[in-house]
Design an enzyme around this catalytic site. Structure first.
Site, PDB file in Angstrom:
ATOM      1  CE  LYS A  44     -58.042   5.146  -6.742  1.00 56.69           C
ATOM      2  NZ  LYS A  44     -58.902   6.228  -6.413  1.00 56.69           N
ATOM      3  CG  ASP A 103     -60.201   4.465   2.030  1.00 62.46           C
ATOM      4  OD1 ASP A 103     -60.800   3.393   2.453  1.00 62.46           O
ATOM      5  OD2 ASP A 103     -59.384   4.896   2.218  1.00 62.46           O
ATOM      6  CG  ASN A 129     -53.172   5.434  -0.141  1.00 59.07           C
ATOM      7  OD1 ASN A 129     -52.864   6.195  -1.042  1.00 59.07           O
ATOM      8  ND2 ASN A 129     -54.152   4.846   0.017  1.00 59.07           N
ATOM      9  CB  CYS A 159     -54.304   3.989  -7.419  1.00 63.45           C
ATOM     10  SG  CYS A 159     -54.589   5.624  -6.292  1.00 63.45           S
ATOM     11  CG  ASP A 161     -54.889   3.739  -3.073  1.00 66.24           C
ATOM     12  OD1 ASP A 161     -53.670   4.272  -3.518  1.00 66.24           O
ATOM     13  OD2 ASP A 161     -55.682   4.602  -2.626  1.00 66.24           O
ATOM     14  CG  ASP A 210     -54.665  11.640  -4.430  1.00 63.48           C
ATOM     15  OD1 ASP A 210     -54.838  10.662  -5.217  1.00 63.48           O
ATOM     16  OD2 ASP A 210     -53.853  10.959  -3.148  1.00 63.48           O
TER      17      ASP A 210
HETATM   18  C1  DGJ Z   1     -55.133   7.752  -2.556  1.00 62.72           C
HETATM   19  C2  DGJ Z   1     -55.901   7.592  -3.706  1.00 62.72           C
HETATM   20  O1  DGJ Z   1     -55.059   8.095  -4.797  1.00 62.72           O
HETATM   21  C3  DGJ Z   1     -57.146   8.269  -3.675  1.00 62.72           C
HETATM   22  O2  DGJ Z   1     -57.608   8.506  -5.155  1.00 62.72           O
HETATM   23  C4  DGJ Z   1     -57.982   7.558  -2.968  1.00 62.72           C
HETATM   24  O3  DGJ Z   1     -58.384   6.251  -3.380  1.00 62.72           O
HETATM   25  C5  DGJ Z   1     -57.617   7.474  -1.499  1.00 62.72           C
HETATM   26  N1  DGJ Z   1     -55.906   7.122  -1.504  1.00 62.72           N
HETATM   27  C6  DGJ Z   1     -58.200   6.658  -0.495  1.00 62.72           C
HETATM   28  O4  DGJ Z   1     -57.694   6.403   0.711  1.00 62.72           O
END
Ligand code: DGJ
Length: 661
Positions: free
Chosen positions: A408, A299, A412, A458, A410, A480
């Site tokens: 990758k 990121d 979140n 992820c 993600d 994480d």
């Molecule tokens: C959550 C991921 O699990 C981390 O490894 C990382 O990529 C962050 N997000 C980045 O915002």
């Protein structure tokens, strides 16, 4: 009473039909939700059919599929139940297709493709609970009368519960007793329901629960459910895990998962958002000295992304951080002789972004309500084709000419404000599922258009560690929390279901950023070895003695990775259970080689050695332990045990490599 549907074992049960246990289907054209499908025909065939837009296990000619067709005369629907038998792996996969052959719209309000009625209830249920940084905690409890369930309403499988459950004998151990395992090849909201019923039987259901799912089927339309899978082991819980590992590795995950994964250096814990060309090229130069294969830029690389408050959605290069542009930067990285990977979070948008300012209607929201922010971001509407097309387009443009080897992907935050601008009022209930379909469409496009690119999924760590995501990506970042000791239980939980090769695991810096713990670099390396292996630290700043160990650790990864990827996994001792030490191993299929990892978490007085009893070896074979001269039989190593000596201090570990003598 004796003829009541409520007491029979059913393959699929219908709401309102007199089966009062949790039902598999709630569907009707008249609003009652009541249906009653009856058998019409069946056929069997080799192989299987594809599931439109959904991940599903690959099946070759050695598998057989049973298709059972049922009809409900009132709604005019046909229901097809599919069972594919993977006999060698002891797995049966199941899904259902509903075809509306009537003249009216039909509404489906619950759809559970897997029902199993087991004629006993003296069982225990294994499931996992967790949270961010603490995924997949094991729990096991006796079944009771009434419904017990795990599920997710977060739009992703979630950190909190995994769609896997198992039912086992009360006395089942790793090696002994019966165990039934269930899982869902799906990455959205789900429900696993179990009822201990009035007949002292047990009903198990896996699928799309009614709270987060409804679907309207027009006349002539059909709906295909995601696939659920089940396995059976007569030889304990360990064997059940190995059944799932073999199946997921060979039949669900993409074929690249059978190849070695690159050793990566990831920038997240190394520098978080403080990345730029200069820092990253310094990292890349370290590759020659340390031996990692790929730099992954996490990121923080795009437009105004300097913290987590802005920029998501604006997938444009940042000329302040990369003055000559992304393509030129990546060329320079590659000139150091390594590969390059990049982080994206396609499903999200920050309100502080040009994308959101231009298209607020592309975020999930309910008209008239203020949407809930989480990590300062909103969720893009993956059920809206315009959004998907936009993302395809923008990524194609930004990455054109950029030589990328790895993404990758993600995600979140969970889904809230479940409303879509693109769906009619009648169809809003479809959003959770259509979101997942849209996300799968994007993933499918990525892996088919760019087959050479390695995809790692992820979701804030392991919030989407499920068989659905593994269909697209051969590895998933599993937490994480990179602390080696915390990882023992997270990885043990993950490995109860999913193959080791799928678990994203890195060596990170100390004190650990999540828990502040300091563990030996050696132990961090051994623990990461049980997964994909890589680094996530500032390789230019860590203590020299740690840095000096990296080439050795990378060599160790190359030496053992075939075994870790392809071998059979055995749990030997669990730190989460005994609070002192942990031990697990991988054994080559032909039992000529094994690698055991022992971690003494806490040292105890008068206890400088510990005897461990290895598992999975051939009792008749002779073995030697690397670095020692003694020859032991497998029988001795498994039943008399092996003394792990000279462990002085907390967090100490040993890697024990055994080969046939
Ligand atoms: C959550 C991921 O699990 C981390 O490894 C990382 O990529 C962050 N997000 C980045 O915002």
């Amino acid at each position: 009473e004796h003829n009541s549907p409520d007491v029979f074992a059913q393959e699929c049960s219908f709401y309102g039909s007199g089966d009062f246990r949790p039902n598999a289907l709630r569907l009707s054209a008249d609003g009652t939700g009541v249906s009653d499908f009856v058998y019409k025909s069946h056929r069997t065939f080799r192989g299987r059919l594809a599931l439109d837009g959904l991940p599903a296990a690959r099946a070759d000619e050695n598998t057989q599929t049973l298709e059972v067709t049922l009809v409900d005369t009132v709604s005019g629907c046909r229901l097809k139940l599919y069972y594919t038998v993977f006999a060698e792996l002891d797995i049966i996969s199941r899904y259902m297709v509903i075809e509306n052959g009537g003249e009216h719209k039909v509404r489906i309000d619950k759809c559970m493709p897997l029902t199993l009625d087991i004629p006993r209830s003296d069982l225990e249920m294994i499931s996992f609970y967790g949270r961010h940084n603490k995924e997949l905690n094991f729990q096991r409890a006796p079944l009771h009368h009434g419904i017990q369930s795990v599920g997710s309403k977060r739009g992703a499988t979630s950190h909190h519960y995994n769609p896997f459950i198992a039912l086992c004998d009360r006395k089942a151990t790793e090696e002994k007793g019966e165990a039934y395992g269930f899982n869902f090849v799906y990455s959205g909201s789900f429900l696993d329901e179990v009822e201990g019923d009035q007949t002292n039987g047990t009903r198990v259901l896996v699928g799309l629960g009614s709270e987060c799912f409804s679907y309207t089927l027009g006349a002539g339309e059909s709906f295909c459910s995601p696939e659920a899978v089940m396995t059976y082991s007569a030889n304990g819980i360990g064997h059940m895990s190995r059944n799932f590992h073999g199946f997921i590795r060979n039949n669900v995950m993409p074929s690249v998962s059978l190849e070695p994964h690159p050793v990566v250096l990831n920038t997240w814990e190394a520098c978080y958002f403080r990345i730029n060309e200069e820092i990253l090229l310094d990292f890349a130069r370290e590759a020659k000295k340390t031996g990692f294969d790929m730099l992954v830029m996490d990121d923080g690389w795009f437009r105004k992304r300097n913290n987590d408050r802005a920029g998501l959605g604006d997938w444009f290069e940042n000329r302040e951080k990369f003055p000559d542009g992304l393509a030129s930067f990546v060329k320079k990285v590659k000139a150091e002789g390594i590969k390059f990977g990049i982080w994206v979070e396609p499903e999200m948008v920050n309100p502080d972004s040009d994308l959101y300012r231009a298209h607020p209607e592309w975020a999930l929201r309910v008209e008239g309500r203020e949407p809930l922010l989480s990590r300062h971001q909103l969720v893009l509407d993956m059920a809206n084709d315009e959004v998907i097309d936009y993302l395809i387009n923008i990524f194609d443009k930004t990455f054109e000419g950029v030589d990328i080897d790895y993404f990758k992907w993600d995600m979140n935050r969970p889904l809230a404000d479940i409303g879509s601008y693109a769906l009619s009022a009648e169809c809003q209930g479809e959003l959770y599922h259509r979101y997942v379909l849209g996300m799968y469409r994007l993933q499918e496009r990525l892996v088919t258009e760019f087959p050479h690119i390695l995809l790692e999924n992820c979701s804030g760590g392991g919030a989407r560690f499920d068989a659905g995501m593994l269909y697209y990506s051969p590895q998933i970042w599993c937490s994480d929390d990179t602390d080696a000791i915390e990882r023992l239980s997270i990885q043990e939980g993950t490995a109860l279901i999913y193959p080791l090769s799928a678990m994203g695991a890195h060596v990170s810096d100390c004190p650990n950023h999540t828990v502040g713990r300091t563990t030996p670099f050696e132990t961090r390396g051994y623990v990461a070895l049980a997964g994909t292996f890589g680094y996530e630290l500032d390789v230019t700043k860590i203590p020299e003695e740690d840095r000096a160990m990296i080439p050795e650790q990378v060599a160790m990864y190359h030496k053992y990775n075939d075994l870790v990827r392809e071998g059979d996994y055995y749990r030997i001792a669990s730190y989460s259970e005994n609070r002192y030490f942990d031990c697990y191993g991988v054994v080559k299929k032909d039992k000529t080689e094994a690698l055991y990892t022992f971690v003494q978490v806490l040292s105890r007085p008068n206890y400088h050695s510990r005897r461990v009893f290895f598992k999975g070896l051939d009792p008749e074979k002779n073995y030697k332990i690397e670095g020692e001269e003694t020859v032991y039989t497998g029988d001795v190593l498994m039943n008399a045990g092996y003394l792990v000596q000279n462990l002085w201090g907390d967090f100490k570990s040993r890697l024990i490599h055994i080969v046939e003598a």
